[in-house]
Design a protein around this motif. Structure first.
Motif, short mmCIF file in Angstrom:
data_model
loop_
_atom_site.label_atom_id
_atom_site.label_comp_id
_atom_site.label_asym_id
_atom_site.label_seq_id
_atom_site.Cartn_x
_atom_site.Cartn_y
_atom_site.Cartn_z
N GLN A 155 0.87 -1.19 -0.05
CA GLN A 155 -0.10 0.03 -0.13
C GLN A 155 1.05 1.29 -0.06
O GLN A 155 0.52 2.21 -0.91
N TYR A 158 2.08 1.62 -3.28
CA TYR A 158 1.15 2.10 -4.41
C TYR A 158 0.75 3.58 -4.26
O TYR A 158 0.45 4.39 -5.03
N ARG A 254 5.16 5.48 -11.11
CA ARG A 254 3.62 5.35 -11.56
C ARG A 254 3.90 4.43 -12.51
O ARG A 254 2.93 3.34 -12.57
N VAL A 257 4.83 0.91 -11.01
CA VAL A 257 3.51 0.36 -10.34
C VAL A 257 2.55 -0.20 -10.98
O VAL A 257 2.30 -1.39 -10.69
N LYS A 258 2.31 0.41 -12.25
CA LYS A 258 1.39 -0.13 -13.28
C LYS A 258 1.93 -1.52 -13.78
O LYS A 258 1.12 -2.44 -13.89
N ARG A 261 1.46 -4.30 -11.07
CA ARG A 261 0.29 -4.50 -10.90
C ARG A 261 -0.27 -5.57 -12.30
O ARG A 261 -0.88 -6.52 -12.04
#
Length: 331
Positions: A155, A158, A254, A257-258, A261
Motif C-alpha cells: 500500500q 502504491y 507510477r 507500479v502499473k 500490478r
C-alpha cells in the motif's frame, strides 16, 4: 447407561470450558491496551533522547496488569540478551503493529499453548493432535505479522507516486520541503500518513529530512523511496528544481507500479495454485490427526513414520521455493 452417556457429554464440555477460560486469561494478560501509531512513534523518537524512568512512580495496579508487566519485563530481558529485540521491533513497526517485541513473543506462546490444548481436546487426547496444534499456534502470529507487513509495504508503494506528485505541487507553490511534507501528511491516509508523520517527528527532533526518509525506506523495504532520497540529496548538494525532479521520479514510479500490478494479475493463477498445493497436505494432516489420531500417530511414534514426515516436510519446502521462484517476477 444414561449416567455414562451424560458423563461422556459433560467431560468434553468441561474441558472446552477450561480451554475457553484459559484463552480469556491469556488474552487479558498478553494483549496490551490499544495505542495510536502517532503516540507510539512519538514516544519511540523521544526515548532516544531521554533517559528518564518510571521507577519513582507508584500506582496501584490489578493482578492481571502486574502479571503482564512482570512477564513482559522478563521476556524483554531475554530478547535483549539474545539480540532479537531490535529485529523483532523493526518487523512490528513495518507491520504497523503497536505491540512490543516481548508482548508479541508472549502472544505467540499463548497461541501455541491454546492451539495445542484445543487440538488435544478435539482429538480426544491425541498427542499428535496436540503437537500439530502447538505448531500451528506458534506459526500463526509470525504469518500474520509477515502478511500485515507485506500488505502495508504494498500500500505504501502504491501511494508513493501520488504522494510525490502532491509534494511537487506543494513545492511549486513556494512551500519549503518540511512544510510540503507536513501538508501532504495531513492529506494522506493509511501507512503513508503514518510514515510521513514519523518523518516529521524525527525532523523536529533534529534528524534531517533525507536521513528520516532513508530510515523510512529501510523500515518499509522500499527501494523506490531510496531514489527519492538520492534525488533530494543531489538537489541539496548541486542545486536544481526539486519540484520538477519530484514529478519526474513520480512518473517513473507510477509506470513501475502499473507494470507490477499487471504482472501480479498475470501470475495470480500460478500463485493461487501454489497456495492450494501447499495447504492441501497440511489440511489433510490436520483433519486426520483430529478425526483418526491412531492413524496420524504412526508418523510420531515409529521410525519409518518419522522419516516419512521429515522427508515429506523437506520436499514440500523445496517444492515451495521452486514454485515461488517460477511465479515471482521482479519488476
Amino acid at each position: 447407561m444414561a449416567v455414562s452417556n451424560v458423563n461422556d457429554i459433560l467431560l468434553p464440555l468441561s474441558i472446552i470450558g477450561v480451554v475457553v477460560a484459559l484463552c480469556v486469561i491469556l488474552a487479558t494478560l498478553l494483549i496490551p491496551t490499544k495505542q495510536s501509531s502517532r503516540s507510539v512513534a512519538l514516544r519511540e523518537m523521544v526515548s532516544q533522547y531521554t533517559t528518564t524512568t518510571d521507577r519513582g512512580r507508584k500506582s496501584e495496579a490489578s493482578l492481571a496488569t502486574k502479571l503482564r508487566t512482570g512477564s513482559s519485563a522478563r521476556t524483554a530481558q531475554l530478547l535483549a540478551n539474545r539480540g532479537w529485540s531490535d529485529r523483532l521491533k523493526a518487523g512490528l513497526t513495518a507491520a504497523g503493529m503497536t505491540l512490543k517485541p516481548e508482548e508479541f513473543v508472549l502472544l505467540t506462546i499463548g497461541c501455541g499453548v491454546g492451539g495445542g490444548v484445543g487440538l488435544f481436546v478435539i482429538g480426544r487426547g491425541s498427542i499428535a493432535g496436540a503437537l500439530l496444534g502447538l505448531f500451528i499456534g506458534l506459526a500463526i502470529p509470525p504469518l500474520v505479522l509477515r502478511f500485515k507487513a507485506g500488505r502495508r509495504e504494498a500500500q505504501f508503494l502504491y501511494d508513493l507516486p501520488d504522494t510525490l506528485t502532491a509534494l511537487a505541487s506543494s513545492l511549486s507553490s513556494g512551500s519549503s520541503l518540511t512544510q510540503a511534507f507536513d501538508a501532504v501528511a495531513r492529506e494522506s491516509r493509511g501507512p503513508m500518513q503514518e510514515e510521513l508523520q514519523r518523518v516529521i517527528i524525527e525532523n523536529r527532533l533534529g534528524t534531517s529530512v533525507p536521513d528520516a526518509l532513508e530510515q523510512t525506506a529501510v523500515r518499509m523495504n522500499c527501494g523506490d523511496l531510496q531514489m527519492v532520497v538520492m534525488a533530494i540529496r543531489l538537489q541539496q548538494s548541486v542545486g536544481g528544481n526539486l519540484s520538477t525532479l519530484m514529478k519526474t521520479v513520480a512518473n517513473t514510479l507510477r509506470e513501475r507500479v502499473k507494470m507490477a500490478r499487471h504482472v501480479k494479475a498475470l501470475s495470480a493463477e500460478g500463485r493461487m495454485s501454489l497456495w492450494v498445493l501447499m495447504a492441501l497436505p497440511i489440511v489433510v494432516a490436520l483433519f486426520t490427526a483430529v478425526t483418526r489420531p491412531e492413524y496420524f500417530s504412526i508418523f510420531l511414534t515409529t521410525l519409518p513414520g518419522i522419516i516419512m514426515l521429515v522427508m515429506g516436510s523437506i520436499m514440500m519446502l523445496l517444492g515451495y521455493l521452486w514454485a515461488r521462484s517460477i511465479v515471482k517476477v521482479e519488476v
